[in-house]
Design an enzyme around this catalytic site. Structure first.
Site, PDB file in Angstrom:
ATOM      1  CG  ASP A  38      -2.347   0.002   0.954  1.00 32.33           C
ATOM      2  OD1 ASP A  38      -2.720   0.435  -0.145  1.00 32.33           O
ATOM      3  OD2 ASP A  38      -3.122  -0.426   1.813  1.00 32.33           O
ATOM      4  CG  ASP A 145      -5.100   5.071   0.506  1.00 34.35           C
ATOM      5  OD1 ASP A 145      -6.043   4.261   0.500  1.00 34.35           O
ATOM      6  OD2 ASP A 145      -5.068   6.079   1.222  1.00 34.35           O
ATOM      7  CD  GLU A 205      -9.091   3.777  -2.280  1.00 35.80           C
ATOM      8  OE1 GLU A 205      -9.987   3.252  -1.618  1.00 35.80           O
ATOM      9  OE2 GLU A 205      -8.158   4.426  -1.771  1.00 35.80           O
ATOM     10  CG  HIS A 279      -8.787  -2.241   2.786  1.00 31.17           C
ATOM     11  ND1 HIS A 279      -8.605  -2.197   1.415  1.00 31.17           N
ATOM     12  CD2 HIS A 279      -8.566  -0.981   3.230  1.00 31.17           C
ATOM     13  CE1 HIS A 279      -8.278  -0.972   1.068  1.00 31.17           C
ATOM     14  NE2 HIS A 279      -8.251  -0.209   2.135  1.00 31.17           N
ATOM     15  CG  ASP A 280     -11.729   0.835   2.108  1.00 36.26           C
ATOM     16  OD1 ASP A 280     -11.544   0.880   3.333  1.00 36.26           O
ATOM     17  OD2 ASP A 280     -11.037   1.477   1.290  1.00 36.26           O
TER      18      ASP A 280
END
Length: 437
Positions: A38, A145, A205, A279-280
């Site tokens: 990440d 991210d 993202e 994860h979201d």
């Protein structure tokens, strides 16, 4: 959950040491595999040395490395935030700092101040500390991210209020304010140049932009990112900007989302992704299938595995998806949830004096779409905590860990796990059709 970084060049002690990370990279490469990390560079932690120096005065070397603004004073003489922007996690996107006597922008949590990408020295520090440091260690690429938020539009001004969303009096700053801003592609081209000497893979993202604007990030000739996550499927039912303002969806909505996502790169030089969990997100079986019985959970998991394994683009399978993990039970009390977005939203909702019926309705929505569903401990076996730890996990393991765990799934030839293995083998065998379309 790791998104407030206090030092880009260190490992969070709870996760291990730098020696552990070096060993992980080495052992992954020995197995002819790649490792991507990440890359969280829209903001840092307020505990980062850069922010501590920035907040210390208005004229230090890093004073402009974050986005600071004076307060507005209302007619009653009260201090107010510089704009009406709402944080993605509810409440104001501005945080008052007593030391500097100014507000700093934090589009997410209080402890996550946004970096000022307009400052060239700040950008260079990001590239050296957060990017090249890890590429030099052997990391093969990054999941980037919030990749569409680095460029804000200046001067900063109020966003139009949307009567359908905020319950807290603030408005989401969408395109033209903080998302897909005027210099965003310049910044990504610069970042790409930093990575160019290395053999990297990047996936961004972004979300929340038109197909035309989104394609700019992943066009091969533009040289920005290799691919981005498309949220058509996972956003189904939620109002844009407010996932808990949930209206559900029809089977046609689902079909259209898959079609639009698959059609994204048609006639372009871009590349795409396929995913249904991360994860979201909540667990796909609970969200798009039926987890009410073991039989229906098994059928739903295999159905969704078939769908995912046959979609064009790079497929991402999230931990626990391959063993059919589900959302937490509806019976869990709201106090069990740890996600800051959920907690802030619930607390703001309580201030509206809701009825018990309204509270029950929101609890059901939270249970369906809350991020915590994808953040419970990975279930390895039927021992305490699902075999994840003999210590105390950050939140309790799902109640169904004796029924749903990796050991049981691996031992059962009819399991979702073994179905995934077959589906992925077929995907690789017929990659021209299933991967490349």
């Amino acid at each position: 959950m790791g998104y407030d970084i206090s030092n880009y060049e260190a490992v969070y002690p709870r996760y291990g040491t730098m020696d552990d990370m070096d060993k992980l990279i080495s052992e992954v490469h020995k197995r002819d595999m790649k490792i991507i990390c990440d890359l969280v560079i829209n903001h840092t932690s307020q505990e980062h040395a850069w922010f501590k120096e920035s907040r210390s005065s208005r004229d230090n070397d890093k004073a402009d490395w974050y986005i600071w603004r004076d307060a507005k004073i209302d007619a009653e003489g009260n201090r107010q935030p510089p704009t009406n922007w709402r944080s993605y996690f509810s409440g104001s996107a501005w945080q008052w700092d007593e030391t500097r006597q100014q507000y700093y922008l934090r589009l997410f949590a209080e402890g996550q101040p946004d970096l000022n990408w307009e400052n060239e020295q700040c950008r260079e520090a990001i590239y050296q500390s957060a990017v090249k440091f890890w590429l030099d260690k052997g990391v093969d690429g990054f999941r980037i991210d919030t990749a569409g938020l680095y460029s804000k539009t200046y001067p900063l001004k109020n966003a139009p209020e949307d009567p359908k969303t905020p319950i807290d009096g603030f408005a989401y700053p969408r395109d033209g304010f903080v998302s897909n801003g005027p210099r965003i592609h310049e910044f990504h081209k610069e970042l790409h140049e930093v990575m160019a000497p290395y053999d990297t893979m990047t996936v961004g993202e972004v979300g929340g932009s038109s197909r035309e604007d989104t394609l700019k990030y992943v066009s091969a000739k533009e040289k920005e990112m290799d691919m981005i996550f498309l949220f058509n499927l996972v956003d189904l039912g939620s109002t844009k900007g407010d996932k808990f303002n949930y209206r559900d969806y029809t089977s046609k909505d689902f079909k259209d989302a898959v079609f639009d996502q698959s059609n994204f790169i048609k006639g372009t030089d871009a590349w795409s992704t396929a995913f249904i969990e991360n994860h979201d997100q909540s667990r796909c079986i609970s969200r798009f299938g039926d987890d009410s019985t073991p039989k229906l959970r098994n059928i739903s998991g295999k159905m969704l595995a078939t769908l995912q394994a046959t979609l064009s683009g790079t497929l991402f399978v999230y931990e626990g998806q391959e063993i059919g993990m589900t959302n937490v039970p509806l019976s869990w009390d709201i106090s069990e949830y740890k996600d800051v977005n959920t907690i802030n939203y619930w607390n703001a909702f309580l201030k509206t004096n809701p009825t018990e019926q309204e509270k029950d309705k929101l609890k059901k929505i939270i249970n369906k779409v809350c991020r915590d569903n994808g953040r419970t401990p990975m279930l390895w076996d039927d021992s305490k905590n699902g075999g994840f730890t003999t210590g105390e996990p950050w939140m309790r393991a799902n109640d169904n860990y004796k029924e749903v765990n990796a050991a049981k799934e691996r031992a059962d030839p009819n399991s979702i796990y073994n179905y995934y293995k077959k589906a992925l083998q077929i995907r690789k065998e017929y990659r021209d059709v299933l991967v490349h379309g």
